[in-house]
Design an enzyme around this catalytic site. Structure first.
Site, PDB file in Angstrom:
ATOM      1  N   ASP A 146       0.830  -1.215   0.000  1.00 56.19           N
ATOM      2  CA  ASP A 146       0.000   0.000   0.000  1.00 56.19           C
ATOM      3  C   ASP A 146       0.867   1.270   0.000  1.00 56.19           C
ATOM      4  O   ASP A 146       2.099   1.197   0.006  1.00 56.19           O
ATOM      5  CB  ASP A 146      -0.930  -0.070   1.227  1.00 56.19           C
ATOM      6  CG  ASP A 146      -2.288   0.550   0.965  1.00 56.19           C
ATOM      7  OD1 ASP A 146      -2.415   1.344   0.020  1.00 56.19           O
ATOM      8  OD2 ASP A 146      -3.232   0.249   1.731  1.00 56.19           O
ATOM      9  N   ASP A 201     -10.116   3.256  -3.814  1.00 56.54           N
ATOM     10  CA  ASP A 201     -10.815   2.043  -3.346  1.00 56.54           C
ATOM     11  C   ASP A 201     -12.230   1.943  -3.917  1.00 56.54           C
ATOM     12  O   ASP A 201     -12.963   2.937  -3.988  1.00 56.54           O
ATOM     13  CB  ASP A 201     -10.920   2.051  -1.817  1.00 56.54           C
ATOM     14  CG  ASP A 201      -9.563   1.867  -1.165  1.00 56.54           C
ATOM     15  OD1 ASP A 201      -8.547   1.823  -1.881  1.00 56.54           O
ATOM     16  OD2 ASP A 201      -9.527   1.764   0.074  1.00 56.54           O
TER      17      ASP A 201
HETATM   18  C1  GLA Z   1      -5.979   1.335   1.284  1.00 59.55           C
HETATM   19  C2  GLA Z   1      -6.129   0.271   0.188  1.00 59.55           C
HETATM   20  C3  GLA Z   1      -7.247  -0.660   0.567  1.00 59.55           C
HETATM   21  C4  GLA Z   1      -6.953  -1.316   1.898  1.00 59.55           C
HETATM   22  C5  GLA Z   1      -6.747  -0.258   2.959  1.00 59.55           C
HETATM   23  C6  GLA Z   1      -6.228  -0.859   4.264  1.00 59.55           C
HETATM   24  O1  GLA Z   1      -7.085   2.161   1.335  1.00 59.55           O
HETATM   25  O2  GLA Z   1      -6.382   0.886  -1.050  1.00 59.55           O
HETATM   26  O3  GLA Z   1      -7.455  -1.648  -0.440  1.00 59.55           O
HETATM   27  O4  GLA Z   1      -5.810  -2.128   1.761  1.00 59.55           O
HETATM   28  O5  GLA Z   1      -5.781   0.710   2.544  1.00 59.55           O
HETATM   29  O6  GLA Z   1      -5.932   0.090   5.215  1.00 59.55           O
END
Ligand code: GLA
Length: 385
Positions: A146, A201
């Site tokens: 991430d 997301d």
């Molecule tokens: C980010 C990623 C998500 C998830 C969250 C976890 O937002 O894009 O897919 O992994 O972090 O904290």
């Protein structure tokens, strides 16, 4: 931070020739904890999900990675080695990976290229070597990496560091870059990663608009579609994990979401509770012919051959001269349409036509096809010589 800049420069210069492992020749398939469970992860859940992947038959149609997302990590020990939360993972990660492997599945984990993860757990910045080694010792097969808490670092300088560490390991680990499409990862990640997120997301909403951080299924499609030229075996655009079965999508929307991810040669990471899902959700996630399209060895991401604000036609060339065609109604009303295969696809040969969603053999491309598409729904046809 200054050291990190120098290190990043040296690593990217030095390791730019490190060969990534030859993995993910078709889009990875599996399950990830984030979309449904967020931080509420523990070893019992992960074991039950692995069990469910087998019991539901999902493993037999290709799902293999069981990935724990954020919140498993609690700190580092005196040697700098990441520690899993002992209350939630009392047996430790090695034992959990062994369990997942004992089921014939693969084990995935999450870390962050910055100092901390998005949920404020320890990240891997400046600990890339030790973390890669630790993951390998635990038996990790897949890393989602991430992009929170990275300060002013540039993703294209930092992501290669973990890529180089993974390439040098004596273990095959799929490397999933998760920096939400910032800085166009499709231009630099293919050299060292197997997939890269292309968007913010996903949220379990088909066509809502306007949220800055979360994106609806349709918004994600519009961001991911133009990137088709960058997808190829071993290097995939990742429009985020599936929301199929996560509650707020209608049956047609769940099917459209899944079918269009298959057409986009997207990684298929289920994001629902596999232990407890409706029969229809399982049917959608396990749709063998759609999965076959997703996993086609040519690895071509579908592109649009017709588009207006309400209706789209996508084409995905398949191995052996076959084709997958999807018709997508983005409007709020039913659309009636007549497909003239020859004109639409400039065909010279005659193809057999199968409607994959309704499991119906249509005559052939010699005859026009009249169809009716409900709001927010898709039809997918497979054309074989
Ligand atoms: C980010 C990623 C998500 C998830 C969250 C976890 O937002 O894009 O897919 O992994 O972090 O904290």
């Amino acid at each position: 931070m200054k050291n990190t800049f120098i290190l990043a420069f040296c690593f990217s210069a030095f390791f730019s020739f490190a060969q990534k492992k030859d993995l993910a020749s078709t889009p990875p398939m599996g399950w990830n904890s984030w979309n449904h469970f967020h931080c509420d992860v523990n070893e019992t859940l992960i074991k039950e999900i692995a069990d469910a992947m087998l019991a539901t038959g999902m493993a037999s149609v290709g799902y293999e990675y069981v990935v724990i997302d954020d919140c498993w990590q609690i700190g580092r020990d005196e040697n700098g080695i990441l520690i899993a939360d002992r209350l939630r993972f009392p047996s430790g990660m090695k034992s959990l990976a062994d369990y997942v492997h004992s089921k014939g599945l693969k084990f995935g984990i999450y870390s962050d290229a910055g100092k901390k993860t998005c949920q404020e757990r320890p990240g891997s910045l400046d600990s890339e070597a030790i973390d890669a080694k630790t993951f390998a010792e635990w038996g990790v097969d897949y890393i989602k990496y991430d992009w929170c808490h990275h300060g002013f670092l540039k993703a294209e300088n930092i992501y290669p560091i973990m890529g180089a560490e993974l390439a040098n390991l004596d273990r095959e680990i799929v490397y999933s870059v998760c920096n939400w499409g910032w800085g166009d990862p499709w231009l630099w990640a293919p050299d060292f990663a197997h997939l890269w997120r292309t968007t913010w997301d996903v949220e379990a909403c088909f066509d809502c608009k306007g949220n800055i951080i979360w994106k609806s299924v349709e918004e994600i499609i519009d961001l991911n579609m133009p990137l088709a030229p960058y997808a190829k075996p071993g290097a995939w655009n990742d429009p985020d994990m599936l929301e199929v079965g996560n509650g707020s999508l209608t049956e047609d929307e769940n099917m459209a979401h899944f079918a269009l991810w298959c057409m986009m040669a997207a990684p298929l990471m289920a994001g629902n509770d596999l232990r407890n899902m409706e029969e229809r959700t399982l049917e959608i996630l396990s749709h063998k012919e759609l999965i076959q399209i997703n996993q086609d060895p040519l690895g071509i991401q579908a592109f649009r051959i017709y588009q207006d604000p309400f209706f789209e036609i996508w084409l995905k060339p398949l191995q052996g001269g076959s084709k997958a065609l999807s018709l997508f109604n983005r409007s709020e009303e039913t659309i009636d349409y007549q497909v003239n295969w020859k004109d639409l696809l400039h065909l010279e040969n005659v193809y057999q036509v199968k409607d994959l969603i309704n499991q119906r053999i249509e005559s052939s491309t010699e005859e026009n096809l009249k169809l009716s598409l409900r709001a927010n729904s898709v039809l997918v046809y497979r054309l074989d010589l």
